[in-house]
Structure formats: structure tokens, C-alpha cells
Design a protein around this motif. Structure first.
Motif, PDB file in Angstrom:
ATOM      1  N   LEU A  87     -28.603 -20.353  38.312  1.00 63.90           N
ATOM      2  CA  LEU A  87     -29.255 -21.648  38.136  1.00 63.90           C
ATOM      3  C   LEU A  87     -30.877 -21.437  37.850  1.00 63.90           C
ATOM      4  O   LEU A  87     -31.383 -20.464  38.424  1.00 63.90           O
ATOM      5  N   PRO A  88     -31.473 -22.106  36.749  1.00 61.44           N
ATOM      6  CA  PRO A  88     -32.811 -21.998  36.589  1.00 61.44           C
ATOM      7  C   PRO A  88     -33.501 -22.173  37.851  1.00 61.44           C
ATOM      8  O   PRO A  88     -33.217 -23.146  38.683  1.00 61.44           O
ATOM      9  N   GLY A  89     -34.588 -21.008  38.248  1.00 56.34           N
ATOM     10  CA  GLY A  89     -35.300 -21.337  39.386  1.00 56.34           C
ATOM     11  C   GLY A  89     -34.606 -20.712  40.470  1.00 56.34           C
ATOM     12  O   GLY A  89     -35.422 -20.827  41.595  1.00 56.34           O
ATOM     13  N   TRP A  90     -33.509 -20.286  40.581  1.00 54.80           N
ATOM     14  CA  TRP A  90     -32.878 -19.786  41.791  1.00 54.80           C
ATOM     15  C   TRP A  90     -32.887 -17.900  41.825  1.00 54.80           C
ATOM     16  O   TRP A  90     -32.688 -17.393  43.105  1.00 54.80           O
ATOM     17  N   GLN A  91     -33.197 -17.449  40.806  1.00 51.48           N
ATOM     18  CA  GLN A  91     -33.393 -15.985  41.053  1.00 51.48           C
ATOM     19  C   GLN A  91     -34.504 -15.386  41.602  1.00 51.48           C
ATOM     20  O   GLN A  91     -34.347 -14.578  42.361  1.00 51.48           O
ATOM     21  N   HIS A  92     -35.504 -16.310  41.783  1.00 56.11           N
ATOM     22  CA  HIS A  92     -36.780 -16.204  42.437  1.00 56.11           C
ATOM     23  C   HIS A  92     -36.252 -15.896  44.081  1.00 56.11           C
ATOM     24  O   HIS A  92     -37.029 -15.083  44.483  1.00 56.11           O
ATOM     25  N   HIS A  93     -35.269 -16.469  44.549  1.00 54.99           N
ATOM     26  CA  HIS A  93     -34.669 -16.409  46.183  1.00 54.99           C
ATOM     27  C   HIS A  93     -34.622 -14.939  46.220  1.00 54.99           C
ATOM     28  O   HIS A  93     -35.062 -14.464  47.142  1.00 54.99           O
ATOM     29  N   TRP A  94     -33.715 -14.579  45.140  1.00 54.58           N
ATOM     30  CA  TRP A  94     -33.144 -13.151  45.450  1.00 54.58           C
ATOM     31  C   TRP A  94     -34.192 -12.257  45.529  1.00 54.58           C
ATOM     32  O   TRP A  94     -34.100 -11.090  46.031  1.00 54.58           O
ATOM     33  N   VAL A  95     -35.054 -12.303  44.500  1.00 56.00           N
ATOM     34  CA  VAL A  95     -36.135 -11.428  44.208  1.00 56.00           C
ATOM     35  C   VAL A  95     -37.142 -11.254  45.433  1.00 56.00           C
ATOM     36  O   VAL A  95     -37.206 -10.287  46.150  1.00 56.00           O
ATOM     37  N   ARG A  96     -37.428 -12.704  46.006  1.00 55.33           N
ATOM     38  CA  ARG A  96     -38.211 -12.488  47.355  1.00 55.33           C
ATOM     39  C   ARG A  96     -37.392 -11.983  48.442  1.00 55.33           C
ATOM     40  O   ARG A  96     -38.086 -11.215  49.314  1.00 55.33           O
ATOM     41  N   GLN A  97     -35.950 -12.171  48.687  1.00 55.05           N
ATOM     42  CA  GLN A  97     -35.190 -11.457  49.698  1.00 55.05           C
ATOM     43  C   GLN A  97     -35.661 -10.035  49.518  1.00 55.05           C
ATOM     44  O   GLN A  97     -35.655  -9.198  50.485  1.00 55.05           O
ATOM     45  N   CYS A  98     -35.537  -9.466  48.376  1.00 54.54           N
ATOM     46  CA  CYS A  98     -35.243  -7.933  48.007  1.00 54.54           C
ATOM     47  C   CYS A  98     -36.616  -7.632  48.363  1.00 54.54           C
ATOM     48  O   CYS A  98     -36.878  -6.179  48.913  1.00 54.54           O
ATOM     49  N   LEU A  99     -37.788  -8.151  48.310  1.00 52.39           N
ATOM     50  CA  LEU A  99     -39.082  -7.427  48.486  1.00 52.39           C
ATOM     51  C   LEU A  99     -39.559  -7.889  49.959  1.00 52.39           C
ATOM     52  O   LEU A  99     -40.366  -7.165  50.548  1.00 52.39           O
ATOM     53  N   LYS A 100     -39.122  -9.245  50.366  1.00 50.50           N
ATOM     54  CA  LYS A 100     -39.947  -9.516  51.748  1.00 50.50           C
ATOM     55  C   LYS A 100     -38.908  -9.444  52.856  1.00 50.50           C
ATOM     56  O   LYS A 100     -39.577  -8.960  53.954  1.00 50.50           O
ATOM     57  N   LEU A 101     -37.685  -9.661  52.761  1.00 47.86           N
ATOM     58  CA  LEU A 101     -36.691  -9.835  54.002  1.00 47.86           C
ATOM     59  C   LEU A 101     -35.997  -8.394  54.048  1.00 47.86           C
ATOM     60  O   LEU A 101     -36.061  -7.874  55.167  1.00 47.86           O
ATOM     61  N   TYR A 102     -35.245  -8.024  52.783  1.00 48.07           N
ATOM     62  CA  TYR A 102     -34.282  -7.023  53.258  1.00 48.07           C
ATOM     63  C   TYR A 102     -34.892  -5.537  53.485  1.00 48.07           C
ATOM     64  O   TYR A 102     -34.291  -4.773  54.147  1.00 48.07           O
ATOM     65  N   PRO A 103     -35.905  -5.213  53.018  1.00 43.59           N
ATOM     66  CA  PRO A 103     -36.638  -3.917  53.414  1.00 43.59           C
ATOM     67  C   PRO A 103     -37.089  -3.873  54.967  1.00 43.59           C
ATOM     68  O   PRO A 103     -37.281  -2.843  55.476  1.00 43.59           O
ATOM     69  N   LYS A 104     -37.031  -5.060  55.624  1.00 42.15           N
ATOM     70  CA  LYS A 104     -37.521  -4.962  57.126  1.00 42.15           C
ATOM     71  C   LYS A 104     -36.259  -4.411  58.180  1.00 42.15           C
ATOM     72  O   LYS A 104     -35.121  -4.363  57.653  1.00 42.15           O
TER      73      LYS A 104
END
Ligand code: SIN
Length: 371
Positions: A87-104
Motif C-alpha cells: 500500500l502507498p506509504g507502507w514500505q516505509h515501515h519495513w525499511v525502518r524495521q530493517c534499520l532501527k529494530l531488526y539489527p538490535k
């Protein structure tokens, strides 16, 4: 002509790796072209649309499955390409997770062996200010986030032994498991379990070597692959490296499913390319991150987090692959025991790429000297 010792896959890999202009050959696949349906070797796929509700799809940022454009490629049974169903505006979430949350922590990443636990546990905090203020005109020292090459999730892939171990496991992220469940269900895999993830982080001069994903103990389950950010060339080959691969373009939001006879095919990413259409970011990011909070699974990407992701994505691509490791009800064989504390020393998956580019060599030298 093949050089001595060179297989057909490697020849094509080298061609795409080196060329400054893009060789568009017959057989090249661009799923975003005006009418992919008219390409003789593409078949539109009827997905299992009734199996996923519109609400379940929206909860993970996907359009209703009946609106997805999905294709089979002749000669690759079991391979499925879904052209950006987000959906428009929703890929942002997955990018943020890959950069902010998943590397933790407790997840594992390529920087773990070279960083103090504090640094490694929060690459985002240590990089965000510099990324926010990054100017394309000024050359600056790379942030830790920009040195990130891979993160493993769930059962952590061991790059040395090329195995997964029962004891080396952390909880698989619930939002990514839900996204994977939704995609696999729509593709007809009702029992897929997201048990392991490998996230790959690419910059404009990165590549991923020729390989097969065969370490999972169950090959009857599909491998899911999600792409975000800049575009790339993906090469899909055969069961041997003597088979010349088919090049295809992958753009932000595209999803690939490798299953059945295509589950164990050789593949590689020889080149990252600027997305077509001009501008720093693909058009799918022209809207701000969606702030619709109706999903119980997704914490929307804030405008301030998006500033950091935007700066990173201007010259990067992120790929998330999700796998099922064990067959349903299965367990690890006994010989897999006793490796609970084994930490990968090397990164054979990425270094399988025999022609490491200058950037990667520079990074490994810098990391070695920091030890
Ligand atoms: C992979 O082959 O594991 C990743 C491919 C990609 O980055 O698209």
C-alpha cells in the motif's frame, strides 16, 4: 566465449557486474514495463485471493491480494514474482524495521565481532544524527548503519558451517512473520512458518555472489524475498552453474517466491542500480509514511525516523529473505547439537562473491584493523 574455469553463470554475472551501461538482452525481464502480460515467457498468476482477507493484508501494509500483479516465468516452475503489492506509504515501515529494530540484539549481524556490544546493540542510535545531516556534496566517514551488510533473525544462519542450530535462535519478529504468512498464504502455501530471516544491505557498489539457499532442512517450503529502496539486477539460473541465468530487474516493493522446482536454483545479485524515474528515492516513497494506526502489528514509521531511512536509502537497497528451516513437526538431527555458542567468524555467503568490490575490501580491512 567462456574463459577457462568460468561457468556460464559466472560469465553473465561478470558482464552485469562490470558494465557501466545496462546490457538489455533478449530474455531480460522488467516486470514494471507497460505490459508485462505481452512478454511471451511471462504468465499472469491467479493467486489464492480468498485465503487472505483485505484486513489481514492491510495489517501488514499490503493491498488486497486480488489487486496484486503476480507472474510465473516460463522455464522456472515454482518461481513467482509479485510486482510491488504494498500500500502507498507502507514500505516505509519495513525499511525502518530493517534499520532501527531488526539489527538490535538478540539478532545477529556482520558487525557483531568487530563492535562492542553497546555499539552493535544500537546501530541506529549511533548513526541517526550523521545520516540526518548527511550532505551528498560532503564525503563523510561511514556510519555503522552504512557498514551493516547482513542481519539474521529467528534460527541464525551460521555462515561458516552453512547450517542452522536449534540452540542458536531468537524470537522471529512478529510483524515480519505476519507479512510472510500473508504472502505465502496468497501464493498457496498455507502451512509456511517463518523460522529464519537473512536481511541483506546493499550500497551502489555492492553485489551478492552466486549461491543456492539449501541449508534449510525443508526444501518443500518456499523462500520469500522482499526488496526495498534502490533497484537491482537479479540473476536466476539453473540447478548447475553451467546454466546461463535470466536477468530480471527488481524494484522497491517487489516480492519473489522461490518454491518447488525453483527452490534450489542458483541465483545472485550482480548490480545495484538507481531506481528508474529520477529523484533520490523510488516514486513509491513520494508519499510520507502512512500514519494509519489501525494495524495491531505495525507501529507506523515516524517522520523523524523516516528522515534517517530516507538518507540511507538514497544510495542503498535492503532485501529481506524469509525461510522455513524445519519441516512441519520436524526437529534438528543429532549431529546439529553442540553448536549453541558457535558464532560465525566469516561471512562466506557474501564473500562467496569472488570478485569483492573495492568498497567491501576496504570495509573488511577497516574492520580488521579495529579488532
Ligand atoms: C538472496 O539471494 O539471498 C538475496 C537476493 C536479493 O538481494 O535480492
Amino acid at each position: 566465449m567462456l574463459e577457462q574455469g568460468e561457468d556460464a553463470f559466472r560469465k553473465i554475472f561478470r558482464l552485469y557486474r562490470k558494465r557501466t551501461s545496462l546490457p538489455i538482452c533478449p530474455g531480460w525481464l522488467e516486470f514494471r514495463s507497460e505490459s508485462p502480460e505481452s512478454v511471451a515467457w511471462l504468465r499472469t498468476v491467479e493467486l489464492s485471493v480468498g485465503s487472505v482477507s483485505d484486513q489481514d493484508a492491510a495489517n501488514v501494509g499490503l493491498q488486497p491480494p486480488r489487486q496484486w500483479s503476480a507472474y510465473h516465468v516460463d522455464g522456472y516452475p515454482g518461481f513467482l514474482f509479485i510486482s510491488n503489492p504494498f500500500l502507498p506509504g507502507w514500505q516505509h515501515h519495513w525499511v525502518r524495521q530493517c534499520l532501527k529494530l531488526y539489527p538490535k540484539k538478540p539478532n545477529v549481524c556482520n558487525l557483531d565481532l568487530h563492535m562492542s556490544l553497546d555499539n552493535a546493540s544500537d546501530l541506529w542510535s549511533s548513526s541517526q544524527a550523521q545520516l540526518r545531516n548527511k550532505s551528498p556534496k560532503r564525503r563523510s566517514e561511514k556510519t555503522l548503519l552504512e557498514k551493516l551488510r547482513w542481519v539474521t533473525l529467528g534460527f541464525h544462519y551460521n555462515w561458516d558451517t552453512k547450517k542452522y542450530y536449534r540452540e542458536h535462535q531468537s524470537p522471529f519478529p512478529m510483524d515480519l512473520a505476519a507479512l510472510s504468512h500473508c504472502v505465502s498464504l496468497a501464493c498457496g502455501f498455507s502451512s509456511f512458518k517463518a523460522e529464519a530471516g537473512i536481511l541483506n544491505y546493499y550500497h551502489m557498489d555492492s553485489s551478492l555472489g552466486i549461491h543456492v539457499d539449501e541449508s534449510e532442512l525443508d526444501h518443500s517450503s518456499p523462500l520469500l524475498s522482499f526488496s526495498f529502496g534502490q533497484s537491482s539486477i537479479f540473476l536466476l539460473g539453473g540447478l548447475s552453474r553451467d546454466v546461463a541465468p535470466t536477468p530480471m530487474m527488481m524494484h522497491s516493493g517487489d516480492i519473489m517466491v522461490m518454491s518447488g522446482a525453483s527452490r534450489l536454483l542458483y541465483h545472485a545479485v550482480p548490480r545495484i542500480l538507481r531506481h528508474p524515474g529520477g529523484g533520490d528515492l523510488p516514486p513509491c516513497f513520494s508519499l510520507p509514511p502512512s500514519s494509519d494506526v489501525s494495524s495491531p502489528l505495525i507501529d507506523p514509521c515516524s517522520p523523524s525516523d523516516w528522515e534517517v531511512c530516507k538518507s540511507y536509502l538514497q544510495s542503498s537497497r535492503i532485501n529481506m529473505t524469509v525461510r522455513q528451516v524445519l519441516e512441519e513437526g520436524g526437529s534438528f538431527p543429532e549431529e546439529y547439537d553442540g553448536h549453541s555458542k558457535k558464532v560465525s567468524q566469516g561471512d562466506s555467503y557474501h564473500s562467496k562473491e569472488e570478485m569483492q568490490d573495492a568498497e567491501e575490501q576496504g570495509l573488511s580491512k577497516r574492520l580488521k584493523s579495529a579488532e
